[in-house]
Motif scaffolding. Structure first.
Motif, PDB file in Angstrom:
ATOM      1  N   SER A  72       0.813  -1.215   0.000  1.00  0.00           N
ATOM      2  CA  SER A  72       0.000   0.000   0.000  1.00  0.00           C
ATOM      3  C   SER A  72       0.848   1.266   0.000  1.00  0.00           C
ATOM      4  O   SER A  72       0.355   2.354  -0.330  1.00  0.00           O
ATOM      5  N   ALA A  73       2.127   1.148   0.382  1.00  0.00           N
ATOM      6  CA  ALA A  73       3.003   2.319   0.448  1.00  0.00           C
ATOM      7  C   ALA A  73       3.871   2.473  -0.785  1.00  0.00           C
ATOM      8  O   ALA A  73       4.640   3.431  -0.885  1.00  0.00           O
ATOM      9  N   ILE A  74       3.768   1.550  -1.725  1.00  0.00           N
ATOM     10  CA  ILE A  74       4.619   1.576  -2.921  1.00  0.00           C
ATOM     11  C   ILE A  74       3.777   1.968  -4.119  1.00  0.00           C
ATOM     12  O   ILE A  74       2.751   1.343  -4.409  1.00  0.00           O
ATOM     13  N   ASP A  75       4.205   3.015  -4.814  1.00  0.00           N
ATOM     14  CA  ASP A  75       3.480   3.529  -5.975  1.00  0.00           C
ATOM     15  C   ASP A  75       3.995   2.850  -7.239  1.00  0.00           C
ATOM     16  O   ASP A  75       5.150   3.024  -7.620  1.00  0.00           O
ATOM     17  N   VAL A  76       3.134   2.068  -7.878  1.00  0.00           N
ATOM     18  CA  VAL A  76       3.508   1.415  -9.139  1.00  0.00           C
ATOM     19  C   VAL A  76       2.553   1.855 -10.251  1.00  0.00           C
ATOM     20  O   VAL A  76       2.181   1.080 -11.129  1.00  0.00           O
ATOM     21  N   GLY A  77       2.186   3.103 -10.188  1.00  0.00           N
ATOM     22  CA  GLY A  77       1.366   3.681 -11.249  1.00  0.00           C
ATOM     23  C   GLY A  77      -0.054   3.166 -11.285  1.00  0.00           C
ATOM     24  O   GLY A  77      -0.669   3.103 -12.359  1.00  0.00           O
ATOM     25  N   GLY A  78      -0.595   2.809 -10.134  1.00  0.00           N
ATOM     26  CA  GLY A  78      -1.984   2.365 -10.087  1.00  0.00           C
ATOM     27  C   GLY A  78      -2.193   0.894 -10.403  1.00  0.00           C
ATOM     28  O   GLY A  78      -3.323   0.409 -10.352  1.00  0.00           O
ATOM     29  N   ALA A  79      -1.127   0.169 -10.726  1.00  0.00           N
ATOM     30  CA  ALA A  79      -1.255  -1.247 -11.054  1.00  0.00           C
ATOM     31  C   ALA A  79      -1.478  -2.068  -9.788  1.00  0.00           C
ATOM     32  O   ALA A  79      -1.154  -1.626  -8.677  1.00  0.00           O
ATOM     33  N   ASN A  80      -2.065  -3.239  -9.965  1.00  0.00           N
ATOM     34  CA  ASN A  80      -2.205  -4.178  -8.858  1.00  0.00           C
ATOM     35  C   ASN A  80      -0.797  -4.615  -8.443  1.00  0.00           C
ATOM     36  O   ASN A  80      -0.034  -5.130  -9.254  1.00  0.00           O
ATOM     37  N   TYR A  81      -0.442  -4.423  -7.162  1.00  0.00           N
ATOM     38  CA  TYR A  81       0.950  -4.634  -6.768  1.00  0.00           C
ATOM     39  C   TYR A  81       1.382  -6.089  -6.902  1.00  0.00           C
ATOM     40  O   TYR A  81       2.529  -6.365  -7.244  1.00  0.00           O
ATOM     41  N   VAL A  82       0.495  -7.033  -6.669  1.00  0.00           N
ATOM     42  CA  VAL A  82       0.893  -8.430  -6.810  1.00  0.00           C
ATOM     43  C   VAL A  82       1.206  -8.750  -8.270  1.00  0.00           C
ATOM     44  O   VAL A  82       2.098  -9.558  -8.572  1.00  0.00           O
ATOM     45  N   ASP A  83       0.507  -8.092  -9.214  1.00  0.00           N
ATOM     46  CA  ASP A  83       0.828  -8.260 -10.636  1.00  0.00           C
ATOM     47  C   ASP A  83       2.210  -7.702 -10.941  1.00  0.00           C
ATOM     48  O   ASP A  83       2.972  -8.284 -11.722  1.00  0.00           O
ATOM     49  N   TYR A  84       2.488  -6.543 -10.331  1.00  0.00           N
ATOM     50  CA  TYR A  84       3.794  -5.902 -10.540  1.00  0.00           C
ATOM     51  C   TYR A  84       4.913  -6.743  -9.930  1.00  0.00           C
ATOM     52  O   TYR A  84       6.007  -6.864 -10.492  1.00  0.00           O
ATOM     53  N   LEU A  85       4.651  -7.349  -8.790  1.00  0.00           N
ATOM     54  CA  LEU A  85       5.672  -8.011  -7.994  1.00  0.00           C
ATOM     55  C   LEU A  85       6.035  -9.407  -8.487  1.00  0.00           C
ATOM     56  O   LEU A  85       7.194  -9.833  -8.370  1.00  0.00           O
ATOM     57  N   LEU A  86       5.064 -10.137  -9.016  1.00  0.00           N
ATOM     58  CA  LEU A  86       5.263 -11.551  -9.297  1.00  0.00           C
ATOM     59  C   LEU A  86       6.480 -11.876 -10.163  1.00  0.00           C
ATOM     60  O   LEU A  86       7.215 -12.834  -9.848  1.00  0.00           O
ATOM     61  N   PRO A  87       6.759 -11.155 -11.267  1.00  0.00           N
ATOM     62  CA  PRO A  87       7.932 -11.530 -12.078  1.00  0.00           C
ATOM     63  C   PRO A  87       9.226 -11.587 -11.275  1.00  0.00           C
ATOM     64  O   PRO A  87      10.021 -12.531 -11.430  1.00  0.00           O
ATOM     65  N   GLY A  88       9.456 -10.607 -10.416  1.00  0.00           N
ATOM     66  CA  GLY A  88      10.667 -10.624  -9.606  1.00  0.00           C
ATOM     67  C   GLY A  88      10.679 -11.772  -8.613  1.00  0.00           C
ATOM     68  O   GLY A  88      11.731 -12.389  -8.357  1.00  0.00           O
ATOM     69  N   ILE A  89       9.514 -12.090  -8.051  1.00  0.00           N
ATOM     70  CA  ILE A  89       9.409 -13.208  -7.100  1.00  0.00           C
ATOM     71  C   ILE A  89       9.722 -14.525  -7.802  1.00  0.00           C
ATOM     72  O   ILE A  89      10.348 -15.422  -7.215  1.00  0.00           O
ATOM     73  N   LEU A  90       9.314 -14.664  -9.044  1.00  0.00           N
ATOM     74  CA  LEU A  90       9.618 -15.886  -9.790  1.00  0.00           C
ATOM     75  C   LEU A  90      11.122 -16.050  -9.991  1.00  0.00           C
ATOM     76  O   LEU A  90      11.652 -17.163  -9.894  1.00  0.00           O
TER      77      LEU A  90
END
Length: 254
Positions: free
Chosen positions: A48-66
């Motif tokens: 909630s504290a990270i601005d990723v341009g309005g995108a769903n953060y889990v969508d933004y995060l998953l590639p790096g987690i993989l």
């Protein structure tokens, strides 16, 4: 030896390694636990504290987690290879009519299978947490292809570590920088807000173009030139690691 003989040896030894994995599935579960913990922590605590341009953060995060999942998983390859060497297994293989490269390729293929299972587990958890994608079948195949190539590249690095290590701790220690490299990339936050030198490093290391490519494929948006940079990094690392592993193997085992 013929190609068919080499393939048969590799498949036989791969079956042996996979049997060990199936008898001890906790290695795959352990590989997936840390990435899942990162998913939970960053999505529900920091998201909630990270601005990723309005995108769903889990969508933004998953590639790096993989990518972290793969980096965590290949440490077991170095560990298992080191144990085989310490136990004299490779010397016993040399006394038998077995292709020299079969033992190494067996470890590599086992790593590939185990990591693909761990990646599927992590992706499933991400879906439960709200991950959604508009990727086509072709995009999913491209994602799978990049992850396979990335896994092979890191696995051959693990082979180098397993062959060159002097202790069990040393065999798997190489993976620690790989696990934390995504933190200095666009995997968790956009690079635009990073200080100058950190931003330069983040934008010119291998994780960022791979993450950006996977992110675009999942979103169903154009990937641009990032995909070629990502592939170049993966192929370059794979080639260097393979040649290094072959050289160390020849020096140690003739």
């Amino acid at each position: 030896m013929s190609t068919s003989h080499a393939l048969g040896d590799t498949l036989t030894l791969t079956k042996r390694s996979l049997t060990h994995i199936l008898r001890s599935p906790d290695t795959i579960v352990t590989t997936a636990l840390m990435p899942i913990a990162f998913l939970l922590l960053f999505v529900f605590v920091f998201g909630s504290a990270i601005d990723v341009g309005g995108a769903n953060y889990v969508d933004y995060l998953l590639p790096g987690i993989l990518l972290i999942t793969v980096a965590s998983g290949v440490a077991y390859t170095a560990y298992r290879l080191f144990l085989d060497m310490q136990g004299g297994l490779n010397e016993r293989f040399r006394s038998m009519p077995i292709t020299r490269s079969a033992a190494l390729w067996a470890h590599v293929l086992t790593s590939l299978v185990a990591n693909l299972i761990a990646l599927a587990i992590v992706t499933g958890v991400a879906v439960l947490m709200g991950f959604r994608t508009g990727a086509s079948v072709g995009a999913w195949l491209a994602v799978a292809g990049i992850l396979v190539l990335f896994t092979l590249a890191l696995t051959w690095l693990a082979v180098v570590s397993g062959l060159a290590a002097k202790s069990i701790d040393g065999a798997s220690a190489f993976s620690y920088p790989l696990i934390f490299l995504p933190f200095l990339s666009s995997a968790f936050v956009p690079t635009e807000g990073m200080p100058g030198p950190v931003r330069w490093f983040a934008e010119h290391q291998p994780v960022t173009p791979i993450v950006e490519t996977l992110r675009a494929l999942f979103a169903g948006t154009p990937v641009g030139s990032e995909i070629w940079i990502a592939l170049a990094w993966c192929v370059g690392i794979l080639a260097i690691a393979w040649f290094a592993a072959a050289a160390i193997s020849r020096r140690r085992f003739g």
